[in-house]
Design an enzyme around this catalytic site. Structure first.
Site, PDB file in Angstrom:
ATOM      1  N   GLY A   1      71.520  26.175  54.485  1.00 30.30           N
ATOM      2  CA  GLY A   1      72.617  25.323  54.027  1.00 30.30           C
ATOM      3  C   GLY A   1      73.772  26.198  53.589  1.00 30.30           C
ATOM      4  O   GLY A   1      73.588  27.393  53.320  1.00 30.30           O
TER       5      GLY A   1
ATOM      6  N   GLN B   1      81.203  28.368  48.778  1.00 33.51           N
ATOM      7  CA  GLN B   1      80.652  29.723  48.940  1.00 33.51           C
ATOM      8  C   GLN B   1      81.533  30.624  49.797  1.00 33.51           C
ATOM      9  O   GLN B   1      81.378  31.841  49.758  1.00 33.51           O
ATOM     10  CB  GLN B   1      79.240  29.658  49.533  1.00 33.51           C
ATOM     11  CG  GLN B   1      78.225  29.005  48.589  1.00 33.51           C
ATOM     12  CD  GLN B   1      76.873  28.854  49.239  1.00 33.51           C
ATOM     13  OE1 GLN B   1      76.640  27.898  49.963  1.00 33.51           O
ATOM     14  NE2 GLN B   1      75.986  29.802  49.023  1.00 33.51           N
TER      15      GLN B   1
ATOM     16  N   CYS C   1      69.567  31.584  47.379  1.00 32.93           N
ATOM     17  CA  CYS C   1      70.963  31.207  47.600  1.00 32.93           C
ATOM     18  C   CYS C   1      71.680  32.386  48.240  1.00 32.93           C
ATOM     19  O   CYS C   1      71.516  33.532  47.802  1.00 32.93           O
ATOM     20  CB  CYS C   1      71.627  30.856  46.271  1.00 32.93           C
ATOM     21  SG  CYS C   1      73.342  30.355  46.443  1.00 32.93           S
ATOM     22  N   LEU C   2      72.473  32.097  49.257  1.00 37.13           N
ATOM     23  CA  LEU C   2      73.225  33.161  49.931  1.00 37.13           C
ATOM     24  C   LEU C   2      74.237  33.808  48.981  1.00 37.13           C
ATOM     25  O   LEU C   2      74.668  34.934  49.224  1.00 37.13           O
ATOM     26  CB  LEU C   2      73.932  32.601  51.172  1.00 37.13           C
ATOM     27  CG  LEU C   2      72.996  32.090  52.278  1.00 37.13           C
ATOM     28  CD1 LEU C   2      73.798  31.381  53.361  1.00 37.13           C
ATOM     29  CD2 LEU C   2      72.171  33.226  52.868  1.00 37.13           C
TER      30      LEU C   2
ATOM     31  N   HIS D   1      71.128  21.291  45.912  1.00 39.75           N
ATOM     32  CA  HIS D   1      71.583  22.675  45.722  1.00 39.75           C
ATOM     33  C   HIS D   1      73.029  22.825  46.216  1.00 39.75           C
ATOM     34  O   HIS D   1      73.872  23.449  45.545  1.00 39.75           O
ATOM     35  CB  HIS D   1      70.625  23.594  46.486  1.00 39.75           C
ATOM     36  CG  HIS D   1      70.998  25.043  46.544  1.00 39.75           C
ATOM     37  ND1 HIS D   1      70.228  26.035  45.967  1.00 39.75           N
ATOM     38  CD2 HIS D   1      72.039  25.690  47.143  1.00 39.75           C
ATOM     39  CE1 HIS D   1      70.810  27.207  46.191  1.00 39.75           C
ATOM     40  NE2 HIS D   1      71.899  27.031  46.908  1.00 39.75           N
ATOM     41  N   GLU D   2      73.332  22.239  47.389  1.00 37.16           N
ATOM     42  CA  GLU D   2      74.683  22.370  47.957  1.00 37.16           C
ATOM     43  C   GLU D   2      75.703  21.570  47.157  1.00 37.16           C
ATOM     44  O   GLU D   2      76.833  22.033  46.945  1.00 37.16           O
ATOM     45  CB  GLU D   2      74.703  21.916  49.422  1.00 37.16           C
ATOM     46  CG  GLU D   2      73.730  22.618  50.360  1.00 37.16           C
ATOM     47  CD  GLU D   2      73.770  24.126  50.323  1.00 37.16           C
ATOM     48  OE1 GLU D   2      74.747  24.691  49.826  1.00 37.16           O
ATOM     49  OE2 GLU D   2      72.789  24.745  50.779  1.00 37.16           O
TER      50      GLU D   2
ATOM     51  N   HIS E   1      76.856  23.444  44.268  1.00 33.21           N
ATOM     52  CA  HIS E   1      77.925  24.408  44.585  1.00 33.21           C
ATOM     53  C   HIS E   1      79.298  23.742  44.512  1.00 33.21           C
ATOM     54  O   HIS E   1      80.253  24.343  44.000  1.00 33.21           O
ATOM     55  CB  HIS E   1      77.746  24.970  46.002  1.00 33.21           C
ATOM     56  CG  HIS E   1      76.762  26.091  46.110  1.00 33.21           C
ATOM     57  ND1 HIS E   1      76.882  27.275  45.408  1.00 33.21           N
ATOM     58  CD2 HIS E   1      75.651  26.238  46.874  1.00 33.21           C
ATOM     59  CE1 HIS E   1      75.873  28.090  45.742  1.00 33.21           C
ATOM     60  NE2 HIS E   1      75.110  27.479  46.624  1.00 33.21           N
TER      61      HIS E   1
END
Ligand code: GNR
Ligand code: NI
Length: 168
Positions: A46, A51, A92-93, A134-135, A138
């Site tokens: 995702g 991000q 997480c990236l 999670h997204e 962000h």
């Protein structure tokens, strides 16, 4: 299409609250293409626009093995339909190299718009539910490390800051 740079914790830009998408135009199409290319290149499941330092309410997901099931959520909102909590080892990236258990509501109903601005709705459980939550975090300037103890979060922050100094 382009691979964009992914911001990393504790970059303060990750704390920005994103604004609604209002124009469903070619620029939006191009941004969505870049988000997928960036996510696939980084081997994530995702990616939220936040991000890559674009503060619009938009996220992409692909949970499939073969990376052939892209999903786009524009101006997403969710409500909890089963508040039993599930645990997931989240990564997480924007927090590369760290995985920690996070508890979130198990089942959600999501409403969002597609690339043409059409509204849709779906119910999610399991990894899809975790990933969407999670997204959306962000987009609200929140990271999974915010659910950890201050001690754990500070340790991760210090280690990443050290890494960033090395590569700066
Ligand atoms: O690639 C990712 N894996 C992942 C694993 C468990 C829970 C959430 C995620 S999302 C993450 C990509 C990412 O950072 N999205 O914001
Ligand atoms: Ni993330």
């Amino acid at each position: 299409m382009a691979v964009l740079e992914i911001l990393e914790f504790p970059d303060p830009r990750l704390r920005t609250v994103a604004s609604p998408v209002t124009e469903f135009d070619d620029d939006l199409q191009a941004l969505i293409g870049d988000l997928f290319e960036t996510m696939y290149e980084a081997q994530g499941i995702g990616l939220a626009a936040t991000q890559v330092n674009v503060h619009k309410r938009l996220l992409v997901i692909d949970l499939s093995e073969n990376k052939d099931s892209p999903q786009v959520f524009i101006n997403p909102e969710f409500e909890v339909i089963d508040d039993e909590e599930t645990e997931y080892d989240e990564g997480c990236l924007s927090v590369p190299g760290y995985y920690e258990t996070v508890c979130r509501p198990k089942a959600i109903r999501v409403t969002a718009q597609n690339i043409n601005g059409e509204q849709f709705e779906l119910e999610a459980t399991g990894l899809l539910s975790t990933c969407i939550q999670h997204e959306i975090d962000h987009l609200n300037g929140k990271l999974f490390v915010d659910y950890l103890s201050t001690l754990k979060r500070n340790r991760i922050r210090q280690k990443l800051e050290k890494e960033h100094k090395k590569t700066a």
